[in-house]
Design a protein around this motif. Structure first.
Motif, PDB file in Angstrom:
ATOM      1  N   LEU A  44       0.848  -1.182   0.000  1.00  0.00           N
ATOM      2  CA  LEU A  44       0.000   0.000   0.000  1.00  0.00           C
ATOM      3  C   LEU A  44       0.881   1.228   0.000  1.00  0.00           C
ATOM      4  O   LEU A  44       1.794   1.350   0.828  1.00  0.00           O
ATOM      5  CB  LEU A  44      -0.907   0.016   1.238  1.00  0.00           C
ATOM      6  N   TRP A  45       0.639   2.102  -0.935  1.00  0.00           N
ATOM      7  CA  TRP A  45       1.327   3.380  -1.009  1.00  0.00           C
ATOM      8  C   TRP A  45       0.281   4.434  -0.756  1.00  0.00           C
ATOM      9  O   TRP A  45      -0.652   4.593  -1.543  1.00  0.00           O
ATOM     10  CB  TRP A  45       1.972   3.529  -2.387  1.00  0.00           C
ATOM     11  N   GLY A  46       0.359   5.145   0.339  1.00  0.00           N
ATOM     12  CA  GLY A  46      -0.693   6.076   0.729  1.00  0.00           C
ATOM     13  C   GLY A  46      -0.174   7.457   1.062  1.00  0.00           C
ATOM     14  O   GLY A  46      -0.106   7.827   2.225  1.00  0.00           O
ATOM     15  N   PRO A  47       0.173   8.258   0.046  1.00  0.00           N
ATOM     16  CA  PRO A  47       0.756   9.571   0.323  1.00  0.00           C
ATOM     17  C   PRO A  47      -0.301  10.656   0.540  1.00  0.00           C
ATOM     18  O   PRO A  47      -1.436  10.541   0.084  1.00  0.00           O
ATOM     19  CB  PRO A  47       1.529   9.866  -0.956  1.00  0.00           C
ATOM     20  N   ASP A  48       0.079  11.686   1.238  1.00  0.00           N
ATOM     21  CA  ASP A  48      -0.632  12.956   1.229  1.00  0.00           C
ATOM     22  C   ASP A  48       0.136  13.833   0.245  1.00  0.00           C
ATOM     23  O   ASP A  48       1.366  13.886   0.275  1.00  0.00           O
ATOM     24  CB  ASP A  48      -0.632  13.608   2.604  1.00  0.00           C
ATOM     25  N   ILE A  49      -0.580  14.506  -0.630  1.00  0.00           N
ATOM     26  CA  ILE A  49       0.063  15.276  -1.692  1.00  0.00           C
ATOM     27  C   ILE A  49      -0.184  16.760  -1.453  1.00  0.00           C
ATOM     28  O   ILE A  49      -1.326  17.192  -1.281  1.00  0.00           O
ATOM     29  CB  ILE A  49      -0.487  14.862  -3.072  1.00  0.00           C
ATOM     30  N   ASP A  50       0.893  17.529  -1.442  1.00  0.00           N
ATOM     31  CA  ASP A  50       0.812  18.983  -1.310  1.00  0.00           C
ATOM     32  C   ASP A  50       1.240  19.586  -2.641  1.00  0.00           C
ATOM     33  O   ASP A  50       2.370  19.380  -3.084  1.00  0.00           O
ATOM     34  CB  ASP A  50       1.713  19.470  -0.171  1.00  0.00           C
ATOM     35  N   ILE A  51       0.330  20.310  -3.287  1.00  0.00           N
ATOM     36  CA  ILE A  51       0.592  20.866  -4.607  1.00  0.00           C
ATOM     37  C   ILE A  51       0.749  22.374  -4.476  1.00  0.00           C
ATOM     38  O   ILE A  51      -0.122  23.048  -3.903  1.00  0.00           O
ATOM     39  CB  ILE A  51      -0.566  20.552  -5.579  1.00  0.00           C
ATOM     40  N   GLU A  52       1.846  22.890  -5.001  1.00  0.00           N
ATOM     41  CA  GLU A  52       2.040  24.333  -5.025  1.00  0.00           C
ATOM     42  C   GLU A  52       1.861  24.823  -6.459  1.00  0.00           C
ATOM     43  O   GLU A  52       2.560  24.386  -7.368  1.00  0.00           O
ATOM     44  CB  GLU A  52       3.432  24.717  -4.516  1.00  0.00           C
ATOM     45  N   ASP A  53       0.893  25.727  -6.651  1.00  0.00           N
ATOM     46  CA  ASP A  53       0.640  26.287  -7.965  1.00  0.00           C
ATOM     47  C   ASP A  53       1.701  27.308  -8.329  1.00  0.00           C
ATOM     48  O   ASP A  53       2.484  27.751  -7.473  1.00  0.00           O
ATOM     49  CB  ASP A  53      -0.746  26.954  -8.006  1.00  0.00           C
ATOM     50  N   ALA A  54       1.725  27.720  -9.593  1.00  0.00           N
ATOM     51  CA  ALA A  54       2.703  28.694 -10.069  1.00  0.00           C
ATOM     52  C   ALA A  54       2.586  30.025  -9.324  1.00  0.00           C
ATOM     53  O   ALA A  54       3.580  30.733  -9.148  1.00  0.00           O
ATOM     54  CB  ALA A  54       2.531  28.916 -11.568  1.00  0.00           C
ATOM     55  N   ASP A  55       1.372  30.365  -8.881  1.00  0.00           N
ATOM     56  CA  ASP A  55       1.185  31.630  -8.162  1.00  0.00           C
ATOM     57  C   ASP A  55       1.512  31.515  -6.672  1.00  0.00           C
ATOM     58  O   ASP A  55       1.359  32.470  -5.926  1.00  0.00           O
ATOM     59  CB  ASP A  55      -0.236  32.148  -8.358  1.00  0.00           C
ATOM     60  N   GLY A  56       1.957  30.340  -6.222  1.00  0.00           N
ATOM     61  CA  GLY A  56       2.352  30.141  -4.834  1.00  0.00           C
ATOM     62  C   GLY A  56       1.261  29.604  -3.935  1.00  0.00           C
ATOM     63  O   GLY A  56       1.506  29.338  -2.760  1.00  0.00           O
ATOM     64  N   SER A  57       0.041  29.448  -4.433  1.00  0.00           N
ATOM     65  CA  SER A  57      -1.032  28.897  -3.602  1.00  0.00           C
ATOM     66  C   SER A  57      -0.860  27.383  -3.466  1.00  0.00           C
ATOM     67  O   SER A  57      -0.241  26.743  -4.301  1.00  0.00           O
ATOM     68  CB  SER A  57      -2.402  29.238  -4.201  1.00  0.00           C
TER      69      SER A  57
END
Length: 142
Positions: A44-57
């Protein structure tokens, strides 16, 4: 949910059994050589993903959110080894339903996404060192 889970597991299980039976018949046909060793792994691979947009959000996709919308899934691998060579296949399958919402930009959101993902990766490894309790392989895959 039960029908989705049954359908989602049917193909991976059938593929693994087919590989196992094909490998077993091949191993029996090579008399006089070392036996093939087989292994099947589920993980099982169960990550939490944090995405940073180009505008920094930032956008966050938590593993628990993904589990809530998953209809079925499978993660595992099949491996065959003889002497120093090891061959394998890793497979990941995910089927998520239409409740997924994906923010695209501020004020714009995609709704009712239907997500079905297959990831299959063949691998090959060569053992370069063996010790009492461990082994070291050079590993490659697609």
């Amino acid at each position: 949910m039960k029908a989705y889970l049954t359908n989602a597991l049917l193909l991976p299980v059938a593929l693994l059994l087919g590989l196992l039976l094909a490998g077993q018949s091949y191993a029996q046909s090579v008399t006089g050589r070392e036996d093939w060793d087989y292994s099947v792994e589920a993980y099982l691979w169960g990550p939490d993903i944090d995405i940073e947009d180009a505008d920094g959000s930032h956008q966050e996709v938590k593993f628990s959110d993904l589990v809530d919308v998953t209809r079925g899934g499978f993660m595992g691998g099949f491996y065959a080894q003889q002497k120093k060579w090891r061959f394998g296949v890793d497979a990941i399958y995910l089927d998520a339903d239409e409740r997924i919402k994906a923010p695209v930009e501020e004020g714009v959101e995609l709704n009712n996404l239907d997500l079905e993902v297959w990831y299959v990766s063949p691998t090959v490894a060569y053992r370069v060192a063996r010790y009492d309790r461990s082994q070291f392989y050079v590993f490659g895959g697609v």
